[in-house]
Design an enzyme around this catalytic site. Structure first.
Site, PDB file in Angstrom:
ATOM      1  N   SER A  19       0.883  -1.386  -0.134  1.00 60.03           N
ATOM      2  CA  SER A  19      -0.150   0.273  -0.346  1.00 60.03           C
ATOM      3  C   SER A  19       1.177   1.403  -0.111  1.00 60.03           C
ATOM      4  CB  SER A  19      -0.674  -0.462   1.018  1.00 60.03           C
ATOM      5  OG  SER A  19      -1.498   1.337   1.788  1.00 60.03           O
TER       6      SER A  19
ATOM      7  N   TYR B 159      -1.853  -1.634  10.754  1.00 60.22           N
ATOM      8  CA  TYR B 159      -2.542  -1.714   9.473  1.00 60.22           C
ATOM      9  C   TYR B 159      -0.951  -0.991   8.270  1.00 60.22           C
ATOM     10  CZ  TYR B 159      -3.646  -1.680   4.957  1.00 60.22           C
ATOM     11  OH  TYR B 159      -3.867  -1.393   3.525  1.00 60.22           O
TER      12      TYR B 159
HETATM   13  N1  LIG Z   1      -8.442  -0.763  -0.758  1.00 57.45           N
HETATM   14  C1  LIG Z   1      -7.579   0.143  -0.237  1.00 57.45           C
HETATM   15  O1  LIG Z   1      -7.659   1.112   0.011  1.00 57.45           O
HETATM   16  C2  LIG Z   1      -6.462  -0.536  -0.615  1.00 57.45           C
HETATM   17  C3  LIG Z   1      -5.181  -0.167  -0.348  1.00 57.45           C
HETATM   18  C4  LIG Z   1      -4.158   0.417  -0.625  1.00 57.45           C
HETATM   19  C5  LIG Z   1      -3.854  -1.424  -0.057  1.00 57.45           C
HETATM   20  N2  LIG Z   1      -5.109  -2.257  -0.448  1.00 57.45           N
HETATM   21  C6  LIG Z   1      -4.829  -3.342   0.260  1.00 57.45           C
HETATM   22  O2  LIG Z   1      -5.732  -4.593  -1.315  1.00 57.45           O
HETATM   23  C7  LIG Z   1      -5.540  -6.286  -0.440  1.00 57.45           C
HETATM   24  C8  LIG Z   1      -7.133  -6.096  -0.633  1.00 57.45           C
HETATM   25  O3  LIG Z   1      -7.949  -5.527  -0.851  1.00 57.45           O
HETATM   26  P1  LIG Z   1      -9.625  -4.922  -1.061  1.00 57.45           P
HETATM   27  O4  LIG Z   1      -8.918  -3.415  -1.019  1.00 57.45           O
HETATM   28  O5  LIG Z   1      -9.615  -5.217  -2.233  1.00 57.45           O
HETATM   29  O6  LIG Z   1     -10.317  -5.371   0.394  1.00 57.45           O
HETATM   30  P2  LIG Z   1     -11.077  -6.196   0.602  1.00 57.45           P
HETATM   31  O7  LIG Z   1     -12.646  -5.575  -1.048  1.00 57.45           O
HETATM   32  O8  LIG Z   1     -11.939  -6.027   1.188  1.00 57.45           O
HETATM   33  O9  LIG Z   1     -10.732  -6.969   0.246  1.00 57.45           O
HETATM   34  C9  LIG Z   1      -9.964  -7.816   1.157  1.00 57.45           C
HETATM   35  C10 LIG Z   1     -10.058  -9.442   0.387  1.00 57.45           C
HETATM   36  O10 LIG Z   1      -8.682 -10.152   1.839  1.00 57.45           O
HETATM   37  C11 LIG Z   1      -9.658 -11.389   2.438  1.00 57.45           C
HETATM   38  N3  LIG Z   1      -9.096 -11.671   3.121  1.00 57.45           N
HETATM   39  C12 LIG Z   1      -9.380 -10.790   4.476  1.00 57.45           C
HETATM   40  N4  LIG Z   1      -9.155 -11.310   5.734  1.00 57.45           N
HETATM   41  C13 LIG Z   1      -8.955 -13.108   5.543  1.00 57.45           C
HETATM   42  C14 LIG Z   1      -8.144 -14.046   5.461  1.00 57.45           C
HETATM   43  N5  LIG Z   1      -8.517 -14.569   6.778  1.00 57.45           N
HETATM   44  N6  LIG Z   1      -8.297 -15.506   5.327  1.00 57.45           N
HETATM   45  C15 LIG Z   1      -8.101 -15.667   3.463  1.00 57.45           C
HETATM   46  N7  LIG Z   1      -8.752 -13.761   2.977  1.00 57.45           N
HETATM   47  C16 LIG Z   1      -8.840 -12.603   3.336  1.00 57.45           C
HETATM   48  C17 LIG Z   1     -11.154 -11.128   1.529  1.00 57.45           C
HETATM   49  O11 LIG Z   1     -11.190 -12.377   0.800  1.00 57.45           O
HETATM   50  P3  LIG Z   1     -12.518 -13.245   2.280  1.00 57.45           P
HETATM   51  O12 LIG Z   1     -13.405 -11.785   3.422  1.00 57.45           O
HETATM   52  O13 LIG Z   1     -13.543 -13.315   1.241  1.00 57.45           O
HETATM   53  O14 LIG Z   1     -11.803 -13.840   3.091  1.00 57.45           O
HETATM   54  C18 LIG Z   1     -10.781 -10.405   0.759  1.00 57.45           C
HETATM   55  O15 LIG Z   1     -10.701 -11.154  -0.712  1.00 57.45           O
HETATM   56  C19 LIG Z   1      -5.824  -5.929   0.423  1.00 57.45           C
HETATM   57  O16 LIG Z   1      -4.146  -6.454   1.159  1.00 57.45           O
HETATM   58  C20 LIG Z   1      -5.134  -4.058   1.375  1.00 57.45           C
HETATM   59  O17 LIG Z   1      -4.253  -4.065   2.270  1.00 57.45           O
HETATM   60  C21 LIG Z   1      -6.351  -1.772  -0.560  1.00 57.45           C
END
Ligand SMILES: NC(=O)c1ccc[n+]([C@@H]2O[C@H](COP(=O)([O-])OP(=O)(O)OC[C@H]3O[C@@H](n4cnc5c(N)ncnc54)[C@H](OP(=O)(O)O)[C@@H]3O)[C@@H](O)[C@H]2O)c1
Length: 257
Positions: free
Chosen positions: A131, A144
């Site tokens: 991130s 985080y």
């Molecule tokens: N959104 C942002 O602004 C942003 C910015 C920078 C980086 N990121 C990073 O991008 C990545 C994806 O996040 P996103 O933004 O797409 O959010 P999201 O829509 O909440 O997706 C998160 C994913 O992680 C999985 N996950 C969470 N806990 C888990 C566990 N205990 N075991 C297995 N899978 C798990 C969830 O699947 P289940 O719920 O099915 O387990 C879901 O598929 C993350 O690493 C996040 O830190 C996001």
């Protein structure tokens, strides 16, 4: 080709799955929500296998490796992750330990095990999702931010080791700013700036990964912000970040009421 994506049930991981499947790449999709994973699988044009595994449990991470290690995976995408807003002294310890397990421990284990295999074959791509938080400290979202620092810095170090070996194995690290996904709902915050779409971020990241880009920052605004953090004194940057996270928490609580 075959890709393993963790956190493929929603957001960036799901859109990476769709984009890779459009390219004819077979998929192994991992998350906890089996229904959502099955929906993603149904929409994929290439062959997809789903595994519902909670990656906060170390044994499940090793299990995932054991059941996929002979699948000739070419691309490992460590994307699963989540955040938690709040003062460090107040946030739930169990949730944070879970976060450290998903955001750091699972990434560490999968990167190491697949990297060994990739090095033996002298091919493979690893894309670790960090991130823009990985470049800074984040008051009110501190665990985080710290986990993403780990993902970013460890990926950079591995890159240099691979370069010294003249390896054909490539590692990239994705560092987006705000992206429209379930992140906020899970973390308890609301972005106060315009977010990128997960589709844009996913496509940009995959394209850059195939071009062997090391640090992938999808938008100009965040590229500029990351550059500016290098010029701002530490204590001033902490104040700015505190203010930004505080506004996100207030906005979330206001919308909740
Ligand atoms: N959104 C942002 O602004 C942003 C910015 C920078 C980086 N990121 C990073 O991008 C990545 C994806 O996040 P996103 O933004 O797409 O959010 P999201 O829509 O909440 O997706 C998160 C994913 O992680 C999985 N996950 C969470 N806990 C888990 C566990 N205990 N075991 C297995 N899978 C798990 C969830 O699947 P289940 O719920 O099915 O387990 C879901 O598929 C993350 O690493 C996040 O830190 C996001």
């Amino acid at each position: 080709m075959k890709a393993l994506i963790t956190g493929a049930s929603s957001g960036i991981g799901r859109d990476m799955a769709y984009y890779l499947s459009d390219k004819g790449i077979d998929l192994i999709l991992v998350g906890r929500n089996l229904d959502e994973l099955k929906k993603v699988k149904e929409k994929c044009k290439s062959k997809a296998t789903v595994y519902d595994l909670d990656l906060s449990i170390k044994e499940n991470v090793f299990k995932l490796y054991d059941i996929t290690k002979d699948e000739n995976i070419d691309i490992l995408i460590n994307n699963a992750g989540f955040g938690l807003f709040g003062n460090f002294y107040e946030t739930d310890l169990e949730k944070e330990l879970n976060m450290i397990n998903v955001n750091i421990i699972a990434v560490h284990i999968l990167t190491k095990l697949f990297l060994k295999d990739f090095i033996k074959r002298d091919k493979g791509y690893i894309l670790n999702v960090a991130s823009s938080a990985g470049f800074m400290a984040g008051p009110k979202l501190s665990t985080y931010y710290s986990t993403k620092n780990y993902v970013l810095k460890s990926s950079l170090a591995i890159y240099e080791e691979l370069r010294h070996m003249n390896s054909n194995v490539k590692i990239s690290v994705l560092c987006p700013g705000p992206v429209e996904t379930n992140f906020n709902k899970v973390a308890g915050g609301s972005f106060n700036t315009k977010s990128a779409t997960s589709e844009y971020v996913a496509r940009y990241a995959i394209d850059k990964m195939f071009k062997n880009k090391l640090v992938i920052i999808p938008t100009i605004k965040i590229k500029l912000a990351v550059f500016l953090t290098r010029l701002v004194p530490t204590k001033l940057l902490l104040r700015i970040n505190y203010h930004i996270q505080n506004v996100k928490i207030k906005k979330y609580n206001k919308n909740k009421d």
